[in-house]
Every structure is written in C-alpha cells, then in structure tokens.
Design an enzyme around this catalytic site. Structure first.
Site, PDB file in Angstrom:
ATOM      1  CB  THR A 117     -92.387   3.572 -64.157  1.00 40.21           C
ATOM      2  OG1 THR A 117     -92.103   2.114 -63.977  1.00 40.21           O
ATOM      3  CG2 THR A 117     -92.583   3.864 -65.726  1.00 40.21           C
ATOM      4  CE1 TYR A 142     -97.659   2.733 -65.232  1.00 39.46           C
ATOM      5  CE2 TYR A 142     -95.692   1.561 -65.122  1.00 39.46           C
ATOM      6  CZ  TYR A 142     -96.328   2.607 -64.869  1.00 39.46           C
ATOM      7  OH  TYR A 142     -96.047   3.069 -63.571  1.00 39.46           O
TER       8      TYR A 142
HETATM    9  N1  NAD Z   1     -96.297   2.312 -56.973  1.00 43.69           N
HETATM   10  C1  NAD Z   1     -95.155   1.957 -57.721  1.00 43.69           C
HETATM   11  O1  NAD Z   1     -94.552   0.893 -57.235  1.00 43.69           O
HETATM   12  C2  NAD Z   1     -94.974   2.871 -58.749  1.00 43.69           C
HETATM   13  C3  NAD Z   1     -93.673   2.589 -59.470  1.00 43.69           C
HETATM   14  C4  NAD Z   1     -93.043   3.290 -60.449  1.00 43.69           C
HETATM   15  C5  NAD Z   1     -93.912   4.646 -60.904  1.00 43.69           C
HETATM   16  N2  NAD Z   1     -95.240   4.787 -60.188  1.00 43.69           N
HETATM   17  C6  NAD Z   1     -95.974   5.932 -60.573  1.00 43.69           C
HETATM   18  O2  NAD Z   1     -95.975   6.712 -59.464  1.00 43.69           O
HETATM   19  C7  NAD Z   1     -97.482   7.346 -59.550  1.00 43.69           C
HETATM   20  C8  NAD Z   1     -98.460   6.972 -58.543  1.00 43.69           C
HETATM   21  O3  NAD Z   1     -98.396   5.798 -58.223  1.00 43.69           O
HETATM   22  P1  NAD Z   1     -99.330   5.016 -57.038  1.00 43.69           P
HETATM   23  O4  NAD Z   1     -98.995   3.758 -56.826  1.00 43.69           O
HETATM   24  O5  NAD Z   1     -99.385   6.183 -55.833  1.00 43.69           O
HETATM   25  O6  NAD Z   1    -100.781   4.987 -57.698  1.00 43.69           O
HETATM   26  P2  NAD Z   1    -102.298   5.182 -57.189  1.00 43.69           P
HETATM   27  O7  NAD Z   1    -103.121   4.497 -58.104  1.00 43.69           O
HETATM   28  O8  NAD Z   1    -102.425   4.697 -55.626  1.00 43.69           O
HETATM   29  O9  NAD Z   1    -102.463   6.626 -57.376  1.00 43.69           O
HETATM   30  C9  NAD Z   1    -102.634   7.455 -58.542  1.00 43.69           C
HETATM   31  C10 NAD Z   1    -103.719   8.486 -58.425  1.00 43.69           C
HETATM   32  O10 NAD Z   1    -104.006   9.117 -59.594  1.00 43.69           O
HETATM   33  C11 NAD Z   1    -105.297   9.344 -59.583  1.00 43.69           C
HETATM   34  N3  NAD Z   1    -105.892   9.366 -61.054  1.00 43.69           N
HETATM   35  C12 NAD Z   1    -105.921   8.328 -61.971  1.00 43.69           C
HETATM   36  N4  NAD Z   1    -106.571   8.662 -62.853  1.00 43.69           N
HETATM   37  C13 NAD Z   1    -106.791   9.906 -62.706  1.00 43.69           C
HETATM   38  C14 NAD Z   1    -107.388  10.878 -63.821  1.00 43.69           C
HETATM   39  N5  NAD Z   1    -107.500  10.457 -65.162  1.00 43.69           N
HETATM   40  N6  NAD Z   1    -107.532  12.108 -63.447  1.00 43.69           N
HETATM   41  C15 NAD Z   1    -107.259  12.446 -62.075  1.00 43.69           C
HETATM   42  N7  NAD Z   1    -106.461  11.517 -61.123  1.00 43.69           N
HETATM   43  C16 NAD Z   1    -106.391  10.363 -61.503  1.00 43.69           C
HETATM   44  C17 NAD Z   1    -105.949   8.009 -59.031  1.00 43.69           C
HETATM   45  O11 NAD Z   1    -107.492   8.239 -58.224  1.00 43.69           O
HETATM   46  C18 NAD Z   1    -104.713   8.231 -57.764  1.00 43.69           C
HETATM   47  O12 NAD Z   1    -105.317   8.754 -56.541  1.00 43.69           O
HETATM   48  C19 NAD Z   1     -98.134   6.562 -60.872  1.00 43.69           C
HETATM   49  O13 NAD Z   1     -97.813   7.607 -61.851  1.00 43.69           O
HETATM   50  C20 NAD Z   1     -97.337   5.480 -61.180  1.00 43.69           C
HETATM   51  O14 NAD Z   1     -97.199   5.177 -62.621  1.00 43.69           O
HETATM   52  C21 NAD Z   1     -95.544   3.867 -59.255  1.00 43.69           C
END
Ligand code: NAD
Length: 332
Positions: A117, A142
């Site tokens: 991120t 985070y």
């Molecule tokens: N959305 C953004 O703008 C953004 C920006 C930078 C980085 N990210 C990173 O991208 C990744 C995905 O983001 P997203 O927006 O799709 O989030 P999201 O919350 O939609 O997806 C995360 C997934 O991980 C699963 N999860 C969480 N804890 C878990 C555990 N202990 N065991 C198994 N599964 C677990 C959740 O059920 C979910 O399906 C994350 O790692 C986030 O930090 C997202």
C-alpha cells in the site's frame, strides 16, 4: 495450467483478480475466512474457507491443490481502525503473512505477489509523485503492518530463495467494466462509493474533510487506480515471477522488488465530487468539514517502474470511467 492460491480472493480487489487470472490461463483457488469478503464474489475457481493465520491449513491446502504461486490480499484494511486496535492489524496482516510464508516453505511454494500500500510511505514531505525508493515512514499501524511484511519478503527472499513482488496500490476504485463485480466494503470508507451513496440517496450528504490544504482547490489529492487495472497488474507480476527459474527449496538467493500501482495522475476530493455529479446527473448535498488528523495533502504514485517492468498500462485511467463503472454496479 498453473494453480494460484488467492488469499483474500473474496474481497474487492481479490475477486476482480480471480477473473483476470482465469482469463490469462491461470487456475485460481480462493482462500478466505469471509470476515470481510463475500462468498458470492468468487465467480471462478475453487474455494477453501480458512484463516490466513492458520499455517497448517494453508500448508495442507497448497499441497492438496498443487499450488504453484500465491497472491496475497487477505488483510484488515481500514487505517483508522488500525489506530484504535493495532494488535488486530499486526495479528492478521503481519502474523497472517508470516504464517503464509511459513506454509509456503512447508509446501515448497516459492512465488508470491503481495498487496502492499501507499501507506508504507506515510506523510510525504512535498506534493510530488512518490517513488518506490522513498524512505518508508508509515504513520499508522496499518502502514507498519504492511511494511513489516515487505521486510519479511525481502529477508525470506535472501535467506530461502523466495520470489516475491510487492505491489503498493494507491486508491483502488471502479468496478468490473462488464458489471459482474464491484466494491462492497462494510462499513464503506472509500471516497468514490461514499460519494455514490450520496448520489443514490443512501446517505444524506458527503463530507469533505479539509478545504485548506496546499493544493489548487484546497482539498486532498489522491491517485485513483481502476480495480480492473490492479487485477491486470497482478497477472503481469505473476507472469514475471514465472519467467524466473523456480527457486523453491534451493539455497540460491531469491527475488524481492516492490512497485507502485497508480495512474500517476491525482484528483482532488472536489474533482471526485464534481465528476460523480456529472456521471450520475444528480446534484447531492456536500458538507465541508475540518481536516482529519493524518490525511496527507497529496498522495500520487510515480508508477513508471511498474509500467516499464511489467509492460503494464492502465486501461481506465479516467476518473469518469471509474465512477461510471462503480455507479453501474451500485445500481444493479
Ligand atoms: N482498497 C484499496 O484501496 C487498497 C489500497 C492499498 C492496499 N490495499 C490492500 O489490498 C488488499 C485487498 O484490499 P480490498 O480492498 O480488496 O479489501 P477487502 O476487505 O475487500 O478484502 C480482503 C479480504 O481478505 C479476507 N480476510 C481478512 N482477514 C482474513 C483472515 N484472517 N484470513 C483469511 N482471509 C481474511 C476478507 O474476508 C476479504 O475477503 C488488502 O491487503 C489491502 O490492504 C487495498
């Protein structure tokens, strides 16, 4: 066909990446505990319900499905929440990634693409696009939880031949251009879906936090990247890892590198609000509020390394396209 374990495949970015992986000829296997993802967002591939902190279950899953590589999205993502409950974030994000790396070693899987991120950079000193080489000075748990994982990837690559690519996303936005999937975070904290909730009447207004920043219109500027383009970048990163000879179980040094994923263009909060009014044709209520602590004025990626290394070009760099696709999904 190469089999890819997609940890967090039921989430926003993960579910879109499943479709891109399958279209590129990979066989995705989702591994998710569904704490924040949705089972019905997994449109392709096998599904295993499990926790990313469960090393034994991960190892068994990788062996059973003959996994060749991992794409790791599973995490808690809300930076504000991480300030209130840091241990939860270190537990899932950092501890979960350690368990996953250990399981990969147990199962003889050496390739991983990791969701990092822009939060690893913290508060940039000036309003200039961020390069990967900048010092990593996260300002919340985070960001720290993710930067610690990057350090583990780097050190494990050196010690055990892991082949790892970290992708540092800026602001993920949009929805599947074909309308199959979209953003379903609960609670929602991302600007574009919140603005669209104001347009649809699901919320009374949208709040703009801070109108006196050192930016042309006084509101914060962010780099929005379409989820379709993020998904495509994961396929390109995996392709890159598969070009390298497999180093599983070898004593040779592996590979670790990190790449920013953004368009390289920034849009202010006011511009996002105006674009949403244009796309939806609805004039919703906007309230100007004080700044929130910890919001940098300007966060835009220098994504030239990703573009040149992966031969990756965002297909939907326009803000209107991202909003249009998100709006189509919201109205489904
Ligand atoms: N959305 C953004 O703008 C953004 C920006 C930078 C980085 N990210 C990173 O991208 C990744 C995905 O983001 P997203 O927006 O799709 O989030 P999201 O919350 O939609 O997806 C995360 C997934 O991980 C699963 N999860 C969480 N804890 C878990 C555990 N202990 N065991 C198994 N599964 C677990 C959740 O059920 C979910 O399906 C994350 O790692 C986030 O930090 C997202």
């Amino acid at each position: 066909m190469k089999k890819i374990l997609v940890a967090g495949g039921a989430g926003f970015i993960g579910s879109h990446t499943l479709l891109a992986l399958q279209a590129a000829g990979y066989a995705p296997v989702t591994y998710d505990n569904f704490s924040n993802g949705h089972r019905d967002s997994v449109l392709v591939g096998d599904v295993v319900e499990g926790d990313v902190r469960d090393r034994a279950r991960l190892t068994a899953t990788m062996k059973e499905h003959n996994i060749d590589a991992v794409v790791h999205f599973a995490a808690l993502i809300e930076a504000g929440e991480s300030v209130k409950d840091p241990q939860a974030f270190y537990n899932v994000n950092t501890g979960g990634s350690l368990a996953l790396l250990q399981a990969m070693q147990d199962a003889g899987v050496a390739r991983i693409v990791f969701s990092s991120t822009a939060a690893v950079y913290g508060q940039p000193a000036d309003n200039a696009p961020l390069k990967e080489s900048l010092l990593k000075l996260p300002i919340n748990p985070y960001g720290h939880s993710k930067w610690m994982v990057e350090c583990m990837l780097r050190d494990t690559a050196h010690a055990h031949g892991l082949q790892a690519i970290a992708l540092r996303y800026f602001n993920a936005a949009g929805a599947d251009p074909e309308g199959r999937l979209g953003e379903r975070h609960d609670p929602e904290t991302h600007l574009i879906p919140l603005v669209l909730q104001a347009a649809s009447g699901a919320r009374d207004n949208i709040k703009m936090f801070g109108t006196d920043y050192d930016t042309p219109d006084g509101t914060c500027i962010r780099d929005y990247i379409h989820v379709h383009d993020l998904a495509a970048a994961h396929v390109k990163a995996l392709d890159k890892l598969f070009e390298m000879p497999d180093s599983a179980g070898s004593s040779k040094s592996g590979f670790y590198d990190a790449f920013n994923l953004g368009t390289g263009s920034g849009f202010s909060v006011r511009e996002v609000v105006q674009a949403a009014k244009n796309v939806t044709g609805i004039d919703f209520n906007v309230i100007e509020e004080e700044r929130r602590p910890g919001d940098p004025a300007y966060l835009v990626a220098d994504a030239t390394r990703a573009k040149s290394t992966f031969d990756w070009t965002p297909a939907y760099p326009n803000l209107e396209d991202m909003i249009e696709h998100a709006w189509q999904f919201a109205n489904k």
